[in-house]
Design an enzyme around this catalytic site. Structure first.
Site, PDB file in Angstrom:
ATOM      1  N   HIS A 160      30.357  16.976   4.060  1.00  9.16           N
ATOM      2  CA  HIS A 160      29.436  16.045   3.392  1.00  9.16           C
ATOM      3  C   HIS A 160      30.190  15.285   2.300  1.00  9.16           C
ATOM      4  O   HIS A 160      30.579  15.875   1.300  1.00  9.16           O
ATOM      5  CB  HIS A 160      28.253  16.810   2.817  1.00  9.16           C
ATOM      6  N   ASP A 162      29.980  12.472  -0.372  1.00 14.31           N
ATOM      7  CA  ASP A 162      29.170  11.513  -1.139  1.00 14.31           C
ATOM      8  C   ASP A 162      30.010  10.286  -1.469  1.00 14.31           C
ATOM      9  O   ASP A 162      31.081  10.418  -2.050  1.00 14.31           O
ATOM     10  CB  ASP A 162      28.710  12.151  -2.453  1.00 14.31           C
ATOM     11  N   ASP A 274      21.312  15.674   2.824  1.00 11.37           N
ATOM     12  CA  ASP A 274      21.296  15.754   1.362  1.00 11.37           C
ATOM     13  C   ASP A 274      20.301  14.843   0.644  1.00 11.37           C
ATOM     14  O   ASP A 274      20.030  15.060  -0.525  1.00 11.37           O
ATOM     15  CB  ASP A 274      22.720  15.523   0.814  1.00 11.37           C
ATOM     16  N   ASP A 411      30.051  20.320   1.001  1.00 14.28           N
ATOM     17  CA  ASP A 411      30.535  19.089   0.371  1.00 14.28           C
ATOM     18  C   ASP A 411      32.067  19.026   0.429  1.00 14.28           C
ATOM     19  O   ASP A 411      32.736  19.989   0.060  1.00 14.28           O
ATOM     20  CB  ASP A 411      30.115  19.055  -1.109  1.00 14.28           C
ATOM     21  N   HIS A 555      22.522   8.495  -1.739  1.00 15.12           N
ATOM     22  CA  HIS A 555      21.550   9.367  -2.409  1.00 15.12           C
ATOM     23  C   HIS A 555      21.993   9.899  -3.772  1.00 15.12           C
ATOM     24  O   HIS A 555      21.306  10.750  -4.328  1.00 15.12           O
ATOM     25  CB  HIS A 555      21.145  10.503  -1.469  1.00 15.12           C
TER      26      HIS A 555
HETATM   27 ZN   LIG Z   1      25.233  14.265  -1.161  1.00 14.61          ZN
END
Ligand SMILES: [Zn+2]
Length: 1141
Positions: A160, A162, A274, A411, A555
């Site tokens: 994951h 971000d 998420d 993550d 997000h």
């Molecule tokens: Zn995230």
């Protein structure tokens, strides 16, 4: 059989009758009648007996081992009744039938889905301790459940990433993400059984730009071999609460177009693990883009548990307004607390953590449950495999099929090459062990998301099963206890507003740029663009604008949950894109307006047109620039980005107190008003004045006005009244008439136009009452309040994600000094502005004919930088008898009913509002339309409150490691609309759920897409401009031009092609609000639309209906499109690949 056991079987039999009924109903709910095998009565009987036996077996087990589970099954029987009521002949609960009388429901609802709202009514939200699976329950099995159908496990490796959170997008890329990709090529290449999924195209495309052809070929080979799968394929994994559907779709188009161009593949499964709650608007877009499956994760723990008990974690998610199955998409909801390994292999995190081999002793991460993983060896493989299998089997019992999905990741995982080794080699040893032991009835392997779903669909269809259907959304998310994630609906409101500003300028620029290219080709006659027009540079600016808006939908971006430095990075991107897009807009408008096209030349340093405002920095509000006027007319150009004729008030700042505005084409003078520009609340500038005039703006047009200095005293000037209850007030207004100075008004302050009258408190200037021309009167009191956070030393407190208000609830805003109130009156608008210490509040009424005059504009400028742990809310207290029900929009796409529930804590009753919320009773509806996303609640009947800003000193333990203390001076803008409701209004647009009214839709359009005002420096007569009017008439009231987005050339990269994506949205609208006054646009109940008619006199060279991200053409619609006709159902968004001639 032992006596005791026999007894338990008998008891089981009794319960069985009850529960069988339940099972039968469950089957009905899935629409899965028992259609198995031969038709004869005996084979049917055999079948039934077989299933009966199976169920008795299961019940026996349940009864002897788990009384609690039986109790919950009994509960679910009650729920089944609710579901049946929903789904049976009476397709809505009796209460809502009453609320909808006069509004006939459309047919075809007999198979309507269960609704999340009803699940909320049913759940106790009691949060008992479930043991190893803390938020769930004990799961038991015998071990022979998989004898017939073996357990099929797909372990899906993921990472994951971000696109910005603790670090910026670029820093994450440099430090982590690029290493993941590079290692992926090597490590997947080593063994064809290894797999990986990837979601964020923002990262993938950045890496792609850096790698050589050899590596690119390896990527394509991994995709072709099914070792790598791109899931969702959006630019980011977007927030689903604050994002508007324009941006949600745009980031999906950007990602899909990139994937298609560079990789030639098409995503088929969605992956949203998420985002903090899930919206059906996103699922609508995914389905429309051609995806058939999706995974979601952050859902309230009590909802997860309930779905696990019902075994409905896999369902067909349907749009609440859809009476067909067109919008259905298969959705898998992850059952446990998180998407990391401890919470994905099975219910026990202490065990699952031992199978995250990245946490092996000596590596960087450890298991908080204190039992570390062990490397798999010949000595321990049996014990380890059985331990893992136990978790897999327990998890499997929460689902209806024996195909099991197990994610493997977290993550920013798989950064180091050694992590690939420990995960893939240890798991392979476990899988090999399973393969060598067929008596275990398990087949496990690495898989992609599509591998899993394909196998699931195969298994379901072989059994003739259809998953249950569900409508509604998954807000407001709680991950544990009373920790509701309703804070982020408002966190960093300055940037939530800036997001919408970029969205508006991007949409306006996209449309005008596409129209400009088409006009140029027509003008040249040979399909070529005009020389000297920097089409390629502009297209790159557009692309950058798309990508920066897309990035901000992440997000942790629009949610306001990133570190301060990352917020600055996002803000800077938004700010630069706004400036760059304005260049494209001005340059396009320049060419379109010139009568003599030969005069066109592009000079970036000396633009022909200038915007009427300037933004100094990413954290500054726009400031109007001042136009110097003289007796020579000065040209002002207004672009209407709406597909509707708009009657708008255009305001510009000028350097003289007298000015006239005329329409440049007709010479007709405009109704205008000169207002003061305030240096201080009671000190008017003597140098700068605001000129406001009423402009009739045809759809998508550029209109030219001449502004000239007029003789002194000739212009209509606003008149002012000051109300101040405190000490003496110094008022300086040289050019304006002032009355009522220092004299407290005895009676309420009032404003009115032909449509509506409002009254405000003489003490605060805040709204008290509204009356419509029809006679409808509603008390609507505006209040401001503070929320604090919990005060105990060990209590959890509010932060960027969480809203954890103190027990005392909201406290009325008060200040020792009475506020200064300033009332202005004029022929164009009148308003009441009140200056409080922490905010300035303005209530404005425009003197406009038609529907534009019906809404009341509310604006706030908020500054809470002096505060500690406080949140400011604006509350409307009305006498609308809405009970505990209200409606909020989801992503500007649809309305969702909400119920304020006393069994939930206060913070759970807050919901996201991206553009609208309303309260209604039999006679009236009160709608608050907003130009930005915020948290909204209706805590008591008649009330509606929005959270304006929050300042929180501490982290709320969700990984951010910071409070929210970088507050800015923040603006928020609304339109308040009161409407009569009648039972007689004819149904239009297939309204079976609540929608905004037509007037509310039109008001929202002007609020979100106001005109752009530009001026020509210097004399107006130097060059002749002529207005640009691309459309003969407005589009139908209910058809919104979402975008007209020029597509990239197939051959030449970063260059505009002749094709554009035409995106239309046919809105659903309320059937009980009579449009009064009637809008000038028309609407019809026919689904068929002729595109050439709509856009006349524009001509489409070709029109091809396609999926929403333009990846595939819609076969079904091909014939229609040939005749340039199309089916556009209410609520539907449609995409067309068009060539503009
Ligand atoms: Zn995230």
């Amino acid at each position: 059989m032992k006596k005791g056991r026999l007894f338990s079987v008998l008891v089981g039999g009794v319960f069985c009758l009850v529960v069988l009924l339940l099972y039968h109903m469950l089957d009905l709910m899935q629409g899965a009648e028992l259609q198995r095998g031969g038709d004869g009565p005996s084979s049917q009987l055999d079948n039934d007996l077989y299933h009966l036996r199976q169920k008795i077996d299961k019940l026996e087990h349940l009864l002897s081992n788990n009384n609690r589970l039986v109790a919950t099954l009994r509960d679910s029987l009650m729920q089944q009744n609710t579901f049946n009521k929903e789904m049976g002949k009476a397709n809505v609960s009796s209460e809502s039938v009453d609320r909808m009388t006069g509004c006939r429901l459309t047919g075809g609802e007999t198979d309507g889905p269960a609704q999340m709202l009803d699940v909320y009514d049913l759940l106790p939200f009691d949060n008992p301790d479930g043991g190893a699976w803390k938020q769930g329950f004990d799961i038991q099995y015998r071990g022979n459940e998989w004898d017939q159908e073996p357990l099929e496990v797909f372990l899906v490796p993921h990472s994951h990433n971000d696109p910005g959170w603790i670090k910026t997008f670029d820093n994450y890329y440099q430090d982590q993400t690029r290493h993941i990709f590079n290692n992926m090529l090597t490590k997947l290449g080593e063994d064809r059984r290894r797999k990986m999924i990837w979601a964020e195209v923002s990262y993938f495309s950045k890496w792609w730009a850096e790698i050589d052809e050899q590596k690119r070929d390896m990527v394509k080979r991994l995709l072709a071999d099914g070792q790598l799968e791109l899931v969702t394929g959006g630019w980011v994994m977007p927030d689903e609460a604050n994002s508007h559907y324009f941006a949600l779709l745009d980031q999906l188009i950007e990602g899909h177009q990139w994937i298609h161009r560079h990789l030639g593949v098409k995503p088929s499964s969605g992956w949203a693990i998420d985002p903090f709650g899930h919206s059906p608007s996103m699922t609508y877009l995914l389905k429309g883009a051609g995806l058939s499956n999706m995974v979601i994760q952050r859902v309230h723990y009590a909802v997860k548990k309930h779905f696990a008990q019902q075994r409905t974690l896999e369902f067909l998610w349907r749009q609440s307004w859809d009476t067909s199955s067109r919008s259905d998409i298969m959705c898998h909801m992850m059952p446990f607390y998180s998407y990391d390994v401890p919470h994905t292999c099975g219910p026990n995190p202490a065990v699952c953590c031992q199978f995250d081999f990245h946490r092996l002793p000596g590596r960087r991460v450890t298991c908080p449950w204190k039992i570390p993983p062990q490397p798999i060896t010949d000595d321990n493989v049996q014990e380890r495999a059985l331990l893992l299998l136990d978790q897999y089997r327990q998890k499997s019992l929460l689902f209806r099929s024996s195909v099991l999905f197990v994610p493997l990741g977290d993550d920013f995982r798989f950064v180091e090459s050694s992590e690939w080794d420990v995960q893939f080699t240890n798991y392979q040893k476990l899988f090999d062990y399973f393969d060598q032991h067929p008596e275990l009835h398990v087949k496990a392997r690495f898989g992609t998301l599509s591998d899993y779903f394909q196998s699931l669909h195969r298994r379901l269809s072989s059994r003739g099963e259809t998953p249950p259907k569900l409508g509604g959304d998954f807000f407001t998310y709680a991950d544990r206890d009373d920790h509701y994630w309703s804070g982020y609906f408002t966190s960093r409101p300055f940037y939530k507003r800036l997001d919408r500003m970029l969205e508006a300028v991007l949409r306006g620029t996209e449309i005008l740029f596409s129209l400009t290219l088409a006009e140029m080709r027509r003008f040249r006659g040979n399909g070529q663009l005009v020389e000297g027009f920097p089409a390629k540079e502009h297209f790159q600016r557009l692309t950058e604008g798309r990508r920066n808006l897309a990035l901000f939908q992440h997000h942790d971006a629009v949610t306001g949950t990133a570190r301060e430095a990352v917020v600055v990075d996002y803000g800077t991107r938004l700010f630069h894109s706004i400036l760059n897009l304005r260049q494209v807009l001005q340059s396009s408008a320049h060419w379109l307006l010139l009568l003599d096209k030969g005069l066109y030349h592009h000079d970036q340093s000396k633009p022909f047109l200038q915007m009427d405002d300037a933004i100094a920095a990413h954290d500054a509000l726009p400031q109007k620039t001042v136009l110097t006027l003289s007796s020579e007319p000065r040209s002002v150009v207004v672009f209407n980005p709406a597909e509707q004729l708009q009657t708008s008030v255009v305001s510009i700042n000028v350097d003289c107190a007298d000015a006239v505005v005329v329409d440049a084409e007709t010479g007709r003078p405009m109704v205008a008003q000169i207002s003061a520009v305030w240096e201080k609340p009671s000190v008017a500038s003597t140098q700068v004045f605001q000129l406001s005039f009423v402009a009739e703006l045809p759809p998508l047009s550029l209109v030219v006005f001449y502004v000239t200095e007029a003789r002194p005293g000739s212009a209509h000037r606003a008149e002012y009244t000051f109300v101040h209850h405190g000490g003496p007030l110094s008022v300086q207004t040289e050019h304006f008439q002032v009355s009522g100075l220092d004299r407290p008004a005895e009676s309420a302050l009032s404003l009115s136009n032909k449509q509506v009258q409002v009254w405000s408190s003489p003490d605060t200037g805040l709204l008290q009452k509204l009356r419509l021309k029809s006679g409808l009167v509603r008390q609507v009191q505006v209040q401001f309040l503070w929320y604090g956070t919990r005060s105990g030393r060990n209590q959890d407190k509010s932060g960027a994600y969480l809203f954890l208000p103190g027990e005392e609830g909201a406290q009325l805003y008060s200040q020792s000094e009475p506020p200064l109130i300033r009332v202005s009156r004029g022929p164009v608008f009148s308003d009441i502005t009140t200056y409080f210490r922490h905010f300035t509040h303005t209530l404005r009424l425009y003197q406009l004919e038609g529907h534009a005059g019906k809404s009341l504009e509310i604006s706030n400028t908020v500054d809470i930088r002096s505060e500690v742990n406080r949140e400011l809310v604006m509350r409307l207290r009305s006498d609308v008898a809405n009970g505990n029900r209200f409606f909020t929009d989801l992503n500007g796409f649809q309305m969702q009913q909400r119920r304020t529930l006393t069994k939930l804590p206060l913070q759970a009753n807050f919901y996201p509002m991206s553009s609208a919320a309303f309260l209604q009773d039999q006679a009236s509806r009160l709608t608050l339309l907003s130009a930005q996303s915020q948290a909204v609640a209706s805590l008591r009947p008649g009330e509606l409150e929005v959270v304006l800003d929050r300042r929180l000193q501490q982290d709320d333990n969700r990984g951010l490691g910071q409070g929210v203390t970088d507050n800015k001076v923040t603006a928020s803008l609304y339109d308040l609309l009161l409407e009569d409701r009648t039972a007689e209004a004819a149904e239009v647009g297939g309204a079976s759920v609540e929608h905004l009214s037509l007037l509310a839709h039109l008001t929202s359009l002007s609020l979100s897409h106001p005109p752009f005002t530009m001026s020509v420096p210097g004399g107006a007569h130097a060059v002749t401009l002529r207005p640009f009017r691309p459309l003969r008439s407005s589009l139908p009231c209910d058809v919104h031009l979402v975008n007209l987005r020029t597509l990239e050339d197939q051959q030449e990269a970063q260059t505009p092609s002749r094709e554009a994506a035409l995106l239309l949205h046919r809105k659903g609208f309320d059937c009980r609000a009579v449009p009064d006054p009637s809008p000038v646009c028309t609407w019809s109940d026919r689904q068929e639309v002729e595109l050439d008619d709509l856009f006349s006199p524009l001509q489409f060279g070709s029109i091809r209906r396609s999926a929403l991200t333009l990846l595939q053409e819609d076969e079904e619609e091909a014939e229609f499109a040939q005749q340039h006709k199309t089916q556009l159902r209410p609520m539907e968004i449609a995409a067309y690949r068009v060539e503009l001639d």
